[in-house]
Design a protein around this motif. Sequence first.
Motif, PDB file in Angstrom:
ATOM      1  N   ASP A  68       0.807  -1.223   0.000  1.00  0.00           N
ATOM      2  CA  ASP A  68       0.000   0.000   0.000  1.00  0.00           C
ATOM      3  C   ASP A  68       0.840   1.273   0.000  1.00  0.00           C
ATOM      4  O   ASP A  68       0.318   2.367   0.117  1.00  0.00           O
ATOM      5  CB  ASP A  68      -0.967   0.004   1.181  1.00  0.00           C
ATOM      6  CG  ASP A  68      -0.269   0.046   2.529  1.00  0.00           C
ATOM      7  OD1 ASP A  68       0.975   0.159   2.571  1.00  0.00           O
ATOM      8  OD2 ASP A  68      -0.966  -0.050   3.553  1.00  0.00           O
ATOM      9  N   ARG A 124      -1.619  -1.671  -4.434  1.00  0.00           N
ATOM     10  CA  ARG A 124      -2.700  -0.692  -4.297  1.00  0.00           C
ATOM     11  C   ARG A 124      -2.285   0.594  -5.017  1.00  0.00           C
ATOM     12  O   ARG A 124      -1.087   0.871  -5.166  1.00  0.00           O
ATOM     13  CB  ARG A 124      -2.959  -0.383  -2.815  1.00  0.00           C
ATOM     14  CG  ARG A 124      -3.190  -1.603  -1.961  1.00  0.00           C
ATOM     15  CD  ARG A 124      -4.553  -2.126  -2.135  1.00  0.00           C
ATOM     16  NE  ARG A 124      -4.774  -3.273  -1.251  1.00  0.00           N
ATOM     17  CZ  ARG A 124      -5.779  -4.084  -1.399  1.00  0.00           C
ATOM     18  NH1 ARG A 124      -6.644  -3.888  -2.358  1.00  0.00           N
ATOM     19  NH2 ARG A 124      -5.936  -5.111  -0.596  1.00  0.00           N
ATOM     20  N   SER A 126      -2.136   3.527  -3.936  1.00  0.00           N
ATOM     21  CA  SER A 126      -1.278   4.341  -3.071  1.00  0.00           C
ATOM     22  C   SER A 126       0.161   3.842  -3.052  1.00  0.00           C
ATOM     23  O   SER A 126       1.056   4.553  -2.600  1.00  0.00           O
ATOM     24  CB  SER A 126      -1.835   4.341  -1.633  1.00  0.00           C
ATOM     25  OG  SER A 126      -1.880   3.014  -1.123  1.00  0.00           O
ATOM     26  N   GLN A 152      -7.874  -0.015  -4.300  1.00  0.00           N
ATOM     27  CA  GLN A 152      -7.417   0.416  -2.974  1.00  0.00           C
ATOM     28  C   GLN A 152      -8.135  -0.312  -1.848  1.00  0.00           C
ATOM     29  O   GLN A 152      -7.510  -0.738  -0.895  1.00  0.00           O
ATOM     30  CB  GLN A 152      -7.612   1.931  -2.825  1.00  0.00           C
ATOM     31  CG  GLN A 152      -6.969   2.517  -1.597  1.00  0.00           C
ATOM     32  CD  GLN A 152      -5.453   2.485  -1.651  1.00  0.00           C
ATOM     33  OE1 GLN A 152      -4.847   2.621  -2.696  1.00  0.00           O
ATOM     34  NE2 GLN A 152      -4.829   2.298  -0.502  1.00  0.00           N
TER      35      GLN A 152
END
Length: 165
Positions: A68, A124, A126, A152
């Motif tokens: 992430d 993800r 991010s 996400q």
Amino acid sequence: MHRRASPGSQDHFDLFPYIAILMSLLGALLTATLGMASLSLGPGVAETWDMAARDGTASKAPVLVEWDGSALTVHEGAQRRRVPWLDDQAAAAGGMRPRSAAMQRLLAEFGQRSATGYVLFAVRPSGFATLPRLTDDFRAAHIDIGYEPVGQERGVQLLSAGEHP
């Protein structure tokens, strides 16, 4: 003498009302179909990746790791282990942000299993910006990797041989 027929005296059949009814029916059926599809997916839908080799010749087993951008979530069967990538204490002290101790242990663990397994990253949005630096860490430790983007908030799971979703 030839008489012309007046325009109002011809019989004709207008199909527009029937076409309108059919289009309304098609719209209602489409709405019902989309509603059923969205109900069947539900809010907790997850991606399932089946990594079983179709011909039975898989040489390495994947280990699913979610990325992430700040921490890795290692999937080990039903267990989930979260490992921070960088050391926040070193950053607070004003130094460079080296890999965390837990990350170094994880790299050593995967390095020992590199002959029989590889790491499959579920990335993800991010984590897109920092993915190259993370993969460089794994490649430097001679660990084979693969990666695939995933939403996400979307869950992800990896099926092993013989499992069904």
